[in-house]
Design a protein around this motif. Structure first.
Motif, short mmCIF file in Angstrom:
data_model
loop_
_atom_site.label_atom_id
_atom_site.label_comp_id
_atom_site.label_asym_id
_atom_site.label_seq_id
_atom_site.Cartn_x
_atom_site.Cartn_y
_atom_site.Cartn_z
N UNK A 134 -1.26 -7.83 -8.03
CA UNK A 134 -0.14 -8.17 -7.01
C UNK A 134 -0.30 -7.57 -5.66
N UNK A 135 -0.31 -8.48 -4.76
CA UNK A 135 -0.83 -7.98 -3.36
C UNK A 135 0.17 -8.01 -2.16
N UNK A 136 0.28 -7.20 -1.33
CA UNK A 136 1.30 -7.34 -0.49
C UNK A 136 0.93 -8.36 0.62
N UNK A 139 3.38 -10.72 -3.23
CA UNK A 139 4.59 -10.59 -3.24
C UNK A 139 5.31 -10.08 -2.16
N UNK A 140 6.53 -9.92 -1.95
CA UNK A 140 7.39 -9.47 -0.79
C UNK A 140 7.16 -8.09 -0.36
N UNK A 141 7.08 -7.15 -1.81
CA UNK A 141 6.90 -5.91 -1.47
C UNK A 141 6.61 -5.19 -2.85
N UNK A 142 5.93 -3.96 -2.64
CA UNK A 142 5.65 -3.15 -3.78
C UNK A 142 6.11 -1.99 -3.76
N UNK A 172 -1.18 -3.61 -6.51
CA UNK A 172 -0.59 -3.04 -7.95
C UNK A 172 -1.34 -3.85 -9.18
N UNK A 173 -2.05 -3.32 -10.00
CA UNK A 173 -2.60 -4.05 -11.06
C UNK A 173 -2.03 -3.62 -12.43
#
Length: 143
Positions: free
Chosen positions: A90-92, A120-123, A130-131
């Motif tokens: 997951x990438x910002x 993604x919109x935010x982490x 995030x992995x």
């Protein structure tokens, strides 16, 4: 499938934690081992030995630390990176895709797992990456 037969099947479910990886930051487990399948929750670039903040140095350093944390959890379950069969990144910012790939390739080197990557919109904690992963625990035999 007969519902009676499935209710008789026993599945062993165990929470996996590593003192070296950050604790979950919400009401979830860092990892669950269900029989021989290990489900690893999304890992952020947090160095647990230095607190609960993200590492500095940008997306590459965050990706590296997230993968190190994943390794700690894999080891706690009796596995390593070779046991990973699927990841989700997951990438910002999808423009960080190539930079994360370069770090990722250093950890998942032989017969890399299946993978999906999304912007993604935010982490959590305003992380850049995030992995999460799924691994199988046991003797690996590659065809």
């Amino acid at each position: 499938m007969d519902s009676t037969a499935s209710s008789e099947r026993t599945v062993t479910r165990r929470v996996i934690v590593s003192p070296k990886s950050p604790a979950a930051i919400g009401p979830y487990s860092s990892a669950i081992l269900a029989n021989d399948t290990l489900y690893i929750s999304g890992q952020l670039g947090i160095d647990a030995s230095k607190g609960a903040d993200l590492v500095s140095g940008g997306v590459e350093k965050e990706a590296e630390q997230a993968l190190v944390n994943m390794g700690y959890i894999l080891n706690a379950a009796g596995a390593d990176y070779r046991h990973v069969v699927k990841t989700t990144v997951l990438l910002a910012d999808i423009n960080d895709f190539q930079a994360v790939n370069q770090v990722y390739a250093k950890f998942l080197t032989h017969n890399p797992p299946a993978r999906a990557a999304y912007q993604v919109a935010a982490l959590p904690k305003n992380a850049r990456v995030e992995i999460e992963a799924i691994a199988v625990v046991g003797t690996i035999k590659n065809d």
